[in-house]
Design an enzyme around this catalytic site. Structure first.
Site, PDB file in Angstrom:
ATOM      1  N   LYS A 128       0.827  -1.212   0.000  1.00 56.54           N
ATOM      2  CA  LYS A 128       0.000   0.000   0.000  1.00 56.54           C
ATOM      3  C   LYS A 128       0.857   1.256   0.000  1.00 56.54           C
ATOM      4  CE  LYS A 128      -4.474  -1.537   1.556  1.00 56.54           C
ATOM      5  NZ  LYS A 128      -5.581  -1.391   2.486  1.00 56.54           N
ATOM      6  N   LYS A 210      -4.471 -11.376  -5.866  1.00 58.15           N
ATOM      7  CA  LYS A 210      -5.794 -11.570  -5.263  1.00 58.15           C
ATOM      8  C   LYS A 210      -6.814 -10.619  -5.898  1.00 58.15           C
ATOM      9  CE  LYS A 210      -5.903  -8.389  -1.371  1.00 58.15           C
ATOM     10  NZ  LYS A 210      -6.280  -8.090  -0.019  1.00 58.15           N
ATOM     11  N   LYS A 213     -10.609  -4.883  -4.511  1.00 58.67           N
ATOM     12  CA  LYS A 213     -11.432  -3.757  -4.948  1.00 58.67           C
ATOM     13  C   LYS A 213     -10.581  -2.548  -5.315  1.00 58.67           C
ATOM     14  CE  LYS A 213     -12.086  -3.846  -0.069  1.00 58.67           C
ATOM     15  NZ  LYS A 213     -12.861  -4.527   0.916  1.00 58.67           N
TER      16      LYS A 213
HETATM   17  P1  TYM Z   1     -10.571  -6.372   4.003  1.00 60.13           P
HETATM   18  O1  TYM Z   1     -11.639  -5.381   4.212  1.00 60.13           O
HETATM   19  O2  TYM Z   1      -9.507  -6.084   2.989  1.00 60.13           O
HETATM   20  O3  TYM Z   1     -11.187  -7.773   3.627  1.00 60.13           O
HETATM   21  C1  TYM Z   1     -12.224  -8.344   4.422  1.00 60.13           C
HETATM   22  C2  TYM Z   1     -12.106  -9.846   4.464  1.00 60.13           C
HETATM   23  O4  TYM Z   1     -12.167 -10.380   3.131  1.00 60.13           O
HETATM   24  C3  TYM Z   1     -11.053 -11.226   2.908  1.00 60.13           C
HETATM   25  N1  TYM Z   1     -10.658 -11.106   1.477  1.00 60.13           N
HETATM   26  C4  TYM Z   1     -10.527 -12.143   0.645  1.00 60.13           C
HETATM   27  N2  TYM Z   1     -10.712 -13.454   0.811  1.00 60.13           N
HETATM   28  C5  TYM Z   1     -10.511 -14.252  -0.272  1.00 60.13           C
HETATM   29  N3  TYM Z   1     -10.125 -13.795  -1.498  1.00 60.13           N
HETATM   30  C6  TYM Z   1      -9.934 -12.475  -1.713  1.00 60.13           C
HETATM   31  N4  TYM Z   1      -9.569 -12.041  -2.907  1.00 60.13           N
HETATM   32  C7  TYM Z   1     -10.128 -11.579  -0.616  1.00 60.13           C
HETATM   33  N5  TYM Z   1     -10.046 -10.230  -0.477  1.00 60.13           N
HETATM   34  C8  TYM Z   1     -10.364  -9.962   0.818  1.00 60.13           C
HETATM   35  C9  TYM Z   1      -9.968 -10.696   3.833  1.00 60.13           C
HETATM   36  O5  TYM Z   1      -9.013 -11.662   4.133  1.00 60.13           O
HETATM   37  C10 TYM Z   1     -10.770 -10.319   5.053  1.00 60.13           C
HETATM   38  O6  TYM Z   1     -10.993 -11.440   5.866  1.00 60.13           O
HETATM   39  N6  TYM Z   1      -7.834  -5.427   8.076  1.00 60.13           N
HETATM   40  C11 TYM Z   1      -8.953  -6.157   7.545  1.00 60.13           C
HETATM   41  C12 TYM Z   1     -10.251  -5.832   8.244  1.00 60.13           C
HETATM   42  C13 TYM Z   1     -10.170  -5.972   9.723  1.00 60.13           C
HETATM   43  C14 TYM Z   1     -10.193  -7.185  10.448  1.00 60.13           C
HETATM   44  C15 TYM Z   1     -10.100  -6.807  11.819  1.00 60.13           C
HETATM   45  C16 TYM Z   1     -10.296  -8.537  10.072  1.00 60.13           C
HETATM   46  C17 TYM Z   1     -10.065  -4.963  10.610  1.00 60.13           C
HETATM   47  N7  TYM Z   1     -10.034  -5.478  11.874  1.00 60.13           N
HETATM   48  C18 TYM Z   1     -10.090  -7.779  12.821  1.00 60.13           C
HETATM   49  C19 TYM Z   1     -10.275  -9.482  11.094  1.00 60.13           C
HETATM   50  C20 TYM Z   1     -10.184  -9.116  12.447  1.00 60.13           C
HETATM   51  C21 TYM Z   1      -9.123  -5.829   6.080  1.00 60.13           C
HETATM   52  O7  TYM Z   1      -8.669  -4.820   5.597  1.00 60.13           O
HETATM   53  O8  TYM Z   1      -9.891  -6.741   5.390  1.00 60.13           O
END
Ligand code: TYM
Length: 345
Positions: A128, A210, A213
């Protein structure tokens, strides 16, 4: 009820406490098929068997600049969409992270128990900060400590995530271990809960990456709220190989990904899918995957349209959940502050 629990209840023992789950997703405007298959859909399934706490991670989202009007809309839309996917506030606590003050507070404390070197090793930070070179802010750097705070506040046993969040979870575990090592047991050390199918849904345009978005090429991802014709178009344009054989194999990243998506959405195994499309071309297969995805998201989109029109209902849900989340997390925050040596409020 399982035989084991029935027997223990008959002997006067307490039924076992359900394991606690915490997870969150950022409200980035576009909730993708990757988020849905890798995270959201699993949350919905886990609600019956676990004590679940979920959040829209809106504090995390400002590590990249947000337009205030669009940001507010995205947060509400994410909340409504997750309800539409089946998050049930009668079964689970589901709140907006910014409504629960303990997250930012514990994050500060944990920052002081996290090393610069550890944060520097986070691959998402490296990615990032290259992508947003004009805004490498301190929040982007310390983001994993906020994520650790999210999880540790609720004494979560399990954290359902996609494979891309594994490194952050590992850091949360290390921080918990370190804090417990200094002050005695304060935080539960959480385990990751990564789905077998769909842990890493790939980009439709570059299946070595991956599905994300933040990809500038909109054909790379499918959003849960994409129209059926858009979903069909994106799958038809998906990058594949020249072998024209629907089966899992090395060097077939595009087809492997499409088989993974088909499997995640229909519940069929790779072998069943391969057998079904024996002798058929990639064109037919892409259309079939698109149709399966369209069928999966259709009822979600219908429910979303109703929910987003009912702001009073949404407010009632996130308020009630925030109150419950505050109560639970305050206990952990107080405990951690007492151990550090702060004077009780
Ligand atoms: P974020 O918002 O990027 O993604 C949310 C969840 O979706 C999963 N994910 C995917 N799984 C499979 N294939 C993909 N292409 C894919 N893209 C995203 C991510 O692994 C995630 O589980 N930091 C985190 C959000 C967060 C969080 C937390 C998660 C904040 N606090 C505490 C768990 C526990 C994030 O940016 O996820």
């Amino acid at each position: 009820m399982s035989e084991e629990i029935k027997n223990s209840e008959a002997q006067g023992a307490q039924p076992e406490r359900k394991k606690r789950i915490f997870s969150a997703i950022q409200p980035s405007g576009t909730i993708t098929l990757g988020n849905y298959v890798g995270a959201l859909r699993n949350w919905v399934k886990l609600q019956d068997d676990y004590d679940c706490i979920f959040a829209v991670a809106d504090l995390h989202a400002i590590t990249v600049r947000q337009d205030p009007k669009a940001f507010r809309r995205n947060i509400l839309e994410a909340y409504a969409l997750f309800l539409a996917c089946g998050i049930d506030t009668e079964k689970s606590i589901f709140f907006l992270q910014s409504h629960v003050h303990t997250h930012a507070e514990l994050a500060w404390l944990l920052n002081c128990y996290t090393q610069f070197g550890e944060l520097s090793r986070m691959t998402q930070f490296k990615d990032k900060s290259t992508k947003h070179a004009d805004n490498v802010n301190a929040g982007l750097f310390t983001y994993p400590t906020l994520m650790a705070a999210d999880i540790l506040l609720y004494q979560a046993d399990l954290v359902p995530i996609g494979a891309d969040q594994k490194q952050h979870l590992e850091l949360a575990r290390n921080i918990a271990d370190r804090f417990n090592g200094i002050y005695g047991r304060t935080f539960t050390v959480p385990d990751g809960y990564i789905p077998k199918v769909g842990a890493r849904i790939k980009s439709l345009q570059d299946p070595t990456k991956k599905m994300s978005k933040s990809d500038e090429n909109a054909n790379a991802w499918v959003a849960i709220l994409d129209k059926p014709e858009t979903i069909m178009k994106k799958f038809k344009r998906a990058v594949t190989d020249s072998e024209a054989k629907v089966c899992v194999g090395e060097g077939k990243d595009g087809i492997n990904n499409l088989i993974g998506i088909m499997s995640a959405v229909t519940g069929k195994t790779d072998e069943q899918i391969t057998a079904e499309f024996e002798g058929k071309g990639y064109g037919d297969f892409k259309v079939a995957v698109a149709e399966a995805v369209i069928e999966e998201v259709r009822p979600i989109q219908e429910r979303f349209d109703k929910l987003i029109a009912d702001k009073a209902y949404l407010e009632e849900q996130y308020r009630r959940s925030a109150e419950l989340a505050t109560k639970i997390s305050q206990r952990t925050l107080d405990k951690a502050m007492k151990k550090i040596g702060y004077v009780a409020r």
